[in-house]
Design an enzyme around this catalytic site. Structure first.
Site, short mmCIF file in Angstrom:
data_model
loop_
_atom_site.label_atom_id
_atom_site.label_comp_id
_atom_site.label_asym_id
_atom_site.label_seq_id
_atom_site.Cartn_x
_atom_site.Cartn_y
_atom_site.Cartn_z
N LEU A 1 0.61 -3.77 6.67
CA LEU A 1 0.84 -2.95 7.86
C LEU A 1 0.54 -3.73 9.13
CD1 LEU A 1 1.46 -0.18 9.13
CD2 LEU A 1 -0.98 0.33 8.94
N LYS B 1 -5.62 4.12 0.67
CA LYS B 1 -6.87 3.82 -0.04
C LYS B 1 -7.95 3.50 0.99
CE LYS B 1 -4.70 1.78 -4.19
NZ LYS B 1 -4.49 0.53 -4.95
N ASP C 1 5.39 -0.11 -8.12
CA ASP C 1 5.59 -0.85 -9.38
C ASP C 1 4.31 -1.45 -9.93
OD1 ASP C 1 5.47 -2.85 -7.24
OD2 ASP C 1 6.04 -4.28 -8.80
N ASP D 1 -3.17 -0.19 1.38
CA ASP D 1 -4.32 -0.61 0.59
C ASP D 1 -5.27 -1.35 1.55
OD1 ASP D 1 -5.80 -2.50 -1.26
OD2 ASP D 1 -4.58 -1.53 -2.78
P1 IMP Z 1 -1.89 -3.95 1.57
O1 IMP Z 1 -1.22 -5.04 2.34
O2 IMP Z 1 -3.12 -4.42 0.85
O3 IMP Z 1 -2.16 -2.71 2.38
O4 IMP Z 1 -0.95 -3.56 0.37
C1 IMP Z 1 0.22 -2.95 0.58
C2 IMP Z 1 1.21 -3.18 -0.52
O5 IMP Z 1 0.63 -3.57 -1.78
C3 IMP Z 1 1.91 -1.88 -0.78
O6 IMP Z 1 2.99 -1.72 0.09
C4 IMP Z 1 2.29 -2.01 -2.22
O7 IMP Z 1 3.53 -2.67 -2.31
C5 IMP Z 1 1.20 -2.86 -2.83
N1 IMP Z 1 0.17 -2.00 -3.47
C6 IMP Z 1 -1.07 -1.73 -3.01
N2 IMP Z 1 -1.74 -0.94 -3.85
C7 IMP Z 1 -0.90 -0.69 -4.89
C8 IMP Z 1 -1.01 0.10 -6.09
O8 IMP Z 1 -2.03 0.74 -6.40
N3 IMP Z 1 0.09 0.11 -6.90
C9 IMP Z 1 1.24 -0.57 -6.62
N4 IMP Z 1 1.38 -1.31 -5.50
C10 IMP Z 1 0.33 -1.37 -4.64
#
Ligand code: IMP
Ligand code: MG
Length: 178
Positions: free
Chosen positions: A111, A134, A162, A106
């Protein structure tokens, strides 16, 4: 059933099981054909558990290994901020060819943290494979090597992902119904 209720929200099917399966095959094939030797797959818990299991059984590379990690943050008592560590990496992984398996990227913050923690371990190479990406939310510069599907900024659930702890068991991926 094309529509489901989780907690207080209604979701509709977005990526059916058959499409997920085709995406998983495609990613596994790309990795199999990439020439990587003795890869160590690192699946990011909890969300990637089904994706990792399904990719893994399609991997035909000799000596492939898998570990499961979780990113843990806690407030240090004497430090100023949040400390992050990777739970699940035990033993020496220096010199390894790492392939991170993520359910969804996201903002990329998760990461980014995983990458910086792994880089301290002197690994030879790190590649990233994610089922979903995304692009409009992504804030980082890290190259994502294998992307299953790029999606709009919708909240999705199912196939490991989830909504407030539930929905991970759903075979399809659903999105919030607007
Ligand atoms: P980031 O650190 O913003 O890239 O988010 C990563 C983590 O957020 C993912 O590994 C998911 O666990 C959670 N996440 C992000 N988007 C979604 C979604 O649309 N549905 C469910 N979990 C999400
Ligand atoms: Mg995740």
């Amino acid at each position: 059933m094309t529509q489901i209720q989780l907690h207080n929200k209604t979701f509709e099917v977005f990526i059916p099981e058959t499409e997920i399966s085709a995406i998983v095959h495609s990613i596994a094939n790309q990795i199999n054909n990439s020439g990587v030797k003795n890869p160590l797959f690192i699946a990011v818990m909890n969300g990637a558990f089904l994706f990792a299991a399904d990719v893994m059984r399609k991997i035909t590379i000799p000596n492939a290994e898998i570990s499961f990690i979780k990113l843990c943050s806690y407030s240090g008592t004497e430090t100023t901020g949040e400390v992050n560590e990777l739970i699940g990496i035990s033993g020496n992984i220096s010199g390894r060819n790492i392939i991170i398996l993520e359910d969804i990227i996201d903002t990329g913050i998760t990461l980014d943290k995983i990458m910086s923690l792994l880089k301290k371990e002197n690994v030879a190479d790190i590649r990233v494979a994610t089922l979903l990406f995304k692009p409009d939310a992504y804030q980082k510069q890290i190259n994502v090597d294998y992307i299953g599907k790029s999606i709009a900024n919708n909240f999705v659930v199912g196939y490991g992902l989830d909504y407030d702890k539930i929905g991970r068991n759903l075979p399809h991926i659903y999105k919030l119904k607007d």
